[in-house]
Scaffold this active site. Structure first.
Site, mmCIF file in Angstrom:
data_model
loop_
_atom_site.group_PDB
_atom_site.id
_atom_site.type_symbol
_atom_site.label_atom_id
_atom_site.label_comp_id
_atom_site.label_asym_id
_atom_site.label_seq_id
_atom_site.Cartn_x
_atom_site.Cartn_y
_atom_site.Cartn_z
ATOM 1 N N LYS A 91 -40.419 -14.394 -13.870
ATOM 2 C CA LYS A 91 -39.326 -14.848 -14.854
ATOM 3 C C LYS A 91 -38.217 -14.005 -14.003
ATOM 4 O O LYS A 91 -37.999 -13.714 -12.846
ATOM 5 C CB LYS A 91 -39.552 -14.214 -16.203
ATOM 6 C CG LYS A 91 -40.750 -14.676 -16.711
ATOM 7 C CD LYS A 91 -40.753 -16.237 -17.236
ATOM 8 C CE LYS A 91 -41.974 -16.976 -17.595
ATOM 9 N NZ LYS A 91 -42.700 -16.473 -18.975
HETATM 10 C C1 LIG Z 1 -43.883 -16.598 -19.880
HETATM 11 C C2 LIG Z 1 -43.530 -17.227 -21.296
HETATM 12 C C3 LIG Z 1 -44.052 -16.859 -22.344
HETATM 13 C C4 LIG Z 1 -44.881 -15.581 -22.432
HETATM 14 O O1 LIG Z 1 -44.339 -14.449 -21.906
HETATM 15 P P1 LIG Z 1 -45.420 -13.161 -21.479
HETATM 16 O O2 LIG Z 1 -44.388 -12.191 -21.005
HETATM 17 O O3 LIG Z 1 -46.257 -13.753 -20.428
HETATM 18 O O4 LIG Z 1 -46.250 -12.969 -22.568
HETATM 19 C C5 LIG Z 1 -43.697 -17.026 -23.687
HETATM 20 N N1 LIG Z 1 -42.812 -18.430 -23.630
HETATM 21 C C6 LIG Z 1 -42.360 -19.081 -22.373
HETATM 22 C C7 LIG Z 1 -41.329 -20.070 -22.631
HETATM 23 C C8 LIG Z 1 -42.787 -18.471 -21.353
HETATM 24 O O5 LIG Z 1 -42.342 -18.970 -20.114
#
Ligand SMILES: *Cc1c(COP(=O)(O)O)cnc(C)c1O
Length: 396
Positions: A188
């Site tokens: 991210k």
């Molecule tokens: C990555 C992601 C999540 C979950 O994030 P984590 O921190 O890995 O639990 C939730 N929603 C979306 C759209 C994502 O891309």
């Protein structure tokens, strides 16, 4: 291999983690608090609650919204499964709203039609999770207006969108959503390894989120039901979880946050460059959502498969074999076996399914060089062989 995404770690990040490691606190402590304040300030939000990952953040956001058995949560089928699973953790049911064929975000027109029907059926959702797909907010103005009209709680899943803005204000500021959830997973925008944060402007929600994150336990005398038994005293008020972030992670997060603008700036430059380099190829580029300024977590293109000599799957495989780490975001959630078991089927959300048959995520991350991007475009171009005869035959 050029990966589709990759964390950016510098010496300052390593130093920040080492500093916490040598301090008095390793688990949630003063560094988490500083990280929360810094993110709240960057996003112009009243309150920020750090959690161990965004999935946990979505879970407690739903609980804070009062979601439970007999309730419905609606979300976009074009997302990671966590956007829907959070409802199931609360015992609530999930339904989906199809996507806009251009922005690939939840379509407010489809939402409006579905809400009108749900009102007649007495099955209005309690929560809507609007995903900021690829880092670009959905049409939050229209969705927030519907939230007001139909009385559902609006949670923005902004896992892709730290550093983005919408309507001239930062994503997370609470102008449109009741709560916003960020992820700090390494792919991210910034990372804490695992990690997430829930932002809100409403003090009661923030208080609830803090309780839910930490066993439902409080040490705040103001919140307690009984008089203190002594200095050791705490009370469990509700059933909560251990969803805390560590100070080690928050140290990394603070150090990453200092480079957020640089990360997003580079992502935006690479996205603009992709748009230029990919012009004229038989594919669709991402469309801008009016009022949104994306953080560009992903750069997705849709192949014009009906005009191409090779299939979507073959092109994907050929790119992987050529060392281009393409990916596909997302398999429509309703087509996952778990959700099919719960009654969903192929054909339920045709826009998301058509999108899935054409989409490819191209590599995009702050450390990507122009030369690497040129390589991605060259390898992709090679694969896009058009069949002109087929077009002519179709037109005849
Ligand atoms: C990555 C992601 C999540 C979950 O994030 P984590 O921190 O890995 O639990 C939730 N929603 C979306 C759209 C994502 O891309």
């Amino acid at each position: 291999m050029i990966p589709y995404s990759r964390q950016n770690i510098e010496q300052s990040d390593i130093d920040a983690v080492l500093e916490v490691l040598q301090s008095d606190w390793l688990t949630q402590g003063p560094t988490v608090e500083r990280f929360e304040q810094a993110v709240a300030q960057r996003c112009a939000a009243g309150y920020a609650v750090a959690v161990c990952n965004a999935t946990a953040g979505l879970h407690i956001a739903c609980l804070a919204a009062g979601l439970g058995e007999g309730d419905w949560l609606w979300t976009s089928p074009n997302s990671f499964v966590a956007s829907a699973n959070c409802a199931r953790y609360c015992g609530a049911e999930v339904d989906f709203v199809d996507i806009d064929p251009l922005t690939w975000n939840l379509d407010p027109r489809a939402l409006k039609v579905k809400l009108q029907q749900a009102e007649r059926d007495g099955r209005l959702p309690k929560v809507l999770v609007a995903v900021a797909f690829a880092g670009q907010s959905a049409d939050m103005r229209a969705i927030a207006a519907l939230a007001k009209r139909y009385g559902f709680v609006l949670i923005e899943d902004a896992a892709h969108a730290l550093g983005a803005s919408y309507a001239g204000v930062p994503v997370g500021c609470g102008e449109f959503a009741d709560m916003t959830v960020f992820s700090f997973h390494p792919v991210k925008i910034i990372t804490t390894a695992e990690g997430g944060m829930v932002l809100t402007n409403r003090p009661q929600l923030a208080e609830r989120l803090r309780l839910l994150r930490s066993h439902g336990v409080t040490r705040d005398p103001q919140q307690m039901l009984d008089a203190s038994h002594g200095d050791w005293y705490y009370e469990q008020l509700i059933l909560g979880f251990n969803y805390r972030m560590t100070d080690l992670q928050a140290g990394l997060g603070l150090s990453q946050l200092a480079r957020l603008e640089r990360f997003v700036e580079r992502r935006r430059a690479l996205a603009a460059r992709y748009a230029q380099l990919l012009q004229g190829l038989p594919l669709s580029l991402p469309s801008a959502q009016p009022e949104a300024n994306s953080a560009w977590h992903l750069y997705v293109v849709r192949l014009h498969t009906e005009r191409l000599a090779t299939s979507h799957r073959q092109i994907f495989q050929a790119l992987r074999q050529a060392g281009i780490g393409v990916n596909l975001h997302y398999i429509p959630i309703h087509l996952q076996p778990y959700y099919r078991e719960r009654g969903f089927a192929l054909g339920d959300f045709p826009e998301a399914e058509h999108y899935y048959s054409q989409a490819i995520s191209l590599p995009l991350y702050p450390g990507m060089s122009d030369a690497q991007q040129d390589e991605v475009v060259a390898r992709l171009s090679e694969q896009l062989v058009v069949l002109p005869q087929r077009q002519e035959a179709a037109n005849a």
